[in-house]
Write a protein that holds these residues in place. Structure first.
Motif, PDB file in Angstrom:
ATOM      1  N   ASN A   8      31.314  98.544  32.828  1.00 31.18           N
ATOM      2  CA  ASN A   8      31.941  97.326  32.322  1.00 31.18           C
ATOM      3  C   ASN A   8      32.278  96.405  33.483  1.00 31.18           C
ATOM      4  O   ASN A   8      32.248  96.799  34.632  1.00 31.18           O
ATOM      5  N   ASN A   9      32.601  95.161  33.128  1.00 30.65           N
ATOM      6  CA  ASN A   9      32.841  94.125  34.120  1.00 30.65           C
ATOM      7  C   ASN A   9      34.315  93.740  34.071  1.00 30.65           C
ATOM      8  O   ASN A   9      34.699  92.794  33.391  1.00 30.65           O
ATOM      9  N   LYS A  10      35.156  94.479  34.785  1.00 33.46           N
ATOM     10  CA  LYS A  10      36.590  94.210  34.792  1.00 33.46           C
ATOM     11  C   LYS A  10      36.895  92.863  35.440  1.00 33.46           C
ATOM     12  O   LYS A  10      37.855  92.196  35.081  1.00 33.46           O
ATOM     13  N   LYS A  11      36.078  92.477  36.385  1.00 36.48           N
ATOM     14  CA  LYS A  11      36.301  91.230  37.109  1.00 36.48           C
ATOM     15  C   LYS A  11      36.176  90.012  36.183  1.00 36.48           C
ATOM     16  O   LYS A  11      36.818  88.994  36.394  1.00 36.48           O
ATOM     17  N   ALA A  12      35.360  90.135  35.138  1.00 33.56           N
ATOM     18  CA  ALA A  12      35.166  89.020  34.212  1.00 33.56           C
ATOM     19  C   ALA A  12      36.467  88.655  33.515  1.00 33.56           C
ATOM     20  O   ALA A  12      36.771  87.473  33.322  1.00 33.56           O
ATOM     21  N   PHE A  13      37.270  89.656  33.146  1.00 40.71           N
ATOM     22  CA  PHE A  13      38.529  89.388  32.465  1.00 40.71           C
ATOM     23  C   PHE A  13      39.557  88.798  33.432  1.00 40.71           C
ATOM     24  O   PHE A  13      40.489  88.126  33.014  1.00 40.71           O
ATOM     25  N   HIS A  14      39.385  89.053  34.711  1.00 41.81           N
ATOM     26  CA  HIS A  14      40.277  88.494  35.725  1.00 41.81           C
ATOM     27  C   HIS A  14      39.915  87.047  36.037  1.00 41.81           C
ATOM     28  O   HIS A  14      40.792  86.213  36.259  1.00 41.81           O
ATOM     29  N   ASP A  15      38.629  86.739  36.060  1.00 43.70           N
ATOM     30  CA  ASP A  15      38.171  85.421  36.480  1.00 43.70           C
ATOM     31  C   ASP A  15      37.974  84.421  35.344  1.00 43.70           C
ATOM     32  O   ASP A  15      37.849  83.227  35.585  1.00 43.70           O
ATOM     33  N   LYS A 134      51.453  88.440  37.113  1.00 44.83           N
ATOM     34  CA  LYS A 134      52.886  88.554  36.846  1.00 44.83           C
ATOM     35  C   LYS A 134      53.131  89.290  35.531  1.00 44.83           C
ATOM     36  O   LYS A 134      53.998  90.167  35.452  1.00 44.83           O
ATOM     37  N   LYS A 135      52.377  88.936  34.495  1.00 43.66           N
ATOM     38  CA  LYS A 135      52.523  89.599  33.193  1.00 43.66           C
ATOM     39  C   LYS A 135      52.200  91.085  33.302  1.00 43.66           C
ATOM     40  O   LYS A 135      52.883  91.928  32.725  1.00 43.66           O
ATOM     41  N   LYS A 136      51.156  91.401  34.053  1.00 44.65           N
ATOM     42  CA  LYS A 136      50.757  92.794  34.241  1.00 44.65           C
ATOM     43  C   LYS A 136      51.860  93.580  34.949  1.00 44.65           C
ATOM     44  O   LYS A 136      52.190  94.704  34.565  1.00 44.65           O
ATOM     45  N   ASP A 137      52.455  92.989  35.987  1.00 45.94           N
ATOM     46  CA  ASP A 137      53.555  93.636  36.712  1.00 45.94           C
ATOM     47  C   ASP A 137      54.763  93.836  35.805  1.00 45.94           C
ATOM     48  O   ASP A 137      55.423  94.886  35.851  1.00 45.94           O
ATOM     49  N   GLN A 138      55.077  92.840  34.980  1.00 46.70           N
ATOM     50  CA  GLN A 138      56.204  92.954  34.060  1.00 46.70           C
ATOM     51  C   GLN A 138      55.988  94.083  33.050  1.00 46.70           C
ATOM     52  O   GLN A 138      56.909  94.853  32.770  1.00 46.70           O
ATOM     53  N   LYS A 139      54.778  94.201  32.534  1.00 45.47           N
ATOM     54  CA  LYS A 139      54.483  95.289  31.591  1.00 45.47           C
ATOM     55  C   LYS A 139      54.649  96.651  32.257  1.00 45.47           C
ATOM     56  O   LYS A 139      55.182  97.578  31.673  1.00 45.47           O
TER      57      LYS A 139
END
Length: 151
Positions: A8-15, A134-139
């Motif tokens: 899978n392409n995890k980078k796609a969801f980041h970019d 930030k959202k990821k860190d909060q979760k």
């Protein structure tokens, strides 16, 4: 029979913001299929383009098959994707708009056939990426706090 993930392409969801998803088949050679069965695919930096009413996937790296002979495939060759005409027209219309592109999200086996999930994507700005982090860190912090509280 179900699905078996190859990569899978995890980078796609980041970019990118993924707005719509499509499932497509791929035209492959025999050694490419054998290599993918061994999990030797990489979607990083790959993208799809529409040319003359057909969709092609660029920069998909499928490692050469270890037991192949001189008929082995080129790892970085352009691969044709199989989509319905209406889906191709829809993608082409969206790609012509500013900021849209088509990126592969994951490569998988479905009932013995290799499929690629394409995402109609709009690029994120730097501040969008920071907000997601930030959202990821909060979760993560909330999960740790809940775990500590339940002890």
């Amino acid at each position: 029979m179900g699905e078996k993930l190859i990569c899978n392409n995890k980078k796609a969801f980041h970019d990118y913001f993924i707005e719509e998803k499509f499932e497509a088949g791929m035209v492959l050679k025999g050694t490419e299929v054998k290599s993918l069965r061994l999990g030797k695919g990489n979607l990083n930096d790959s993208f799809a383009l529409v040319r003359e009413g057909e969709v092609f996937l660029h920069n998909l790296h499928i490692s050469p098959y270890a037991f192949g002979n001189r008929e082995n495939h080129d790892p970085e060759r352009m691969r044709k994707l199989l989509l319905h005409k209406a889906e191709i027209n829809r993608l082409y219309g969206k790609i012509r708009e500013k900021g849209y592109s088509v990126v592969p999200l994951r490569l998988y086996f479905k009932n013995g056939c290799i499929k690629v999930e394409l995402g109609l994507a709009k690029g994120k700005k730097l501040y969008d990426k920071r907000e997601d982090l930030k959202k990821k860190d909060q979760k993560r912090e909330m999960a740790v706090a809940l775990k500590e509280r339940n002890k």
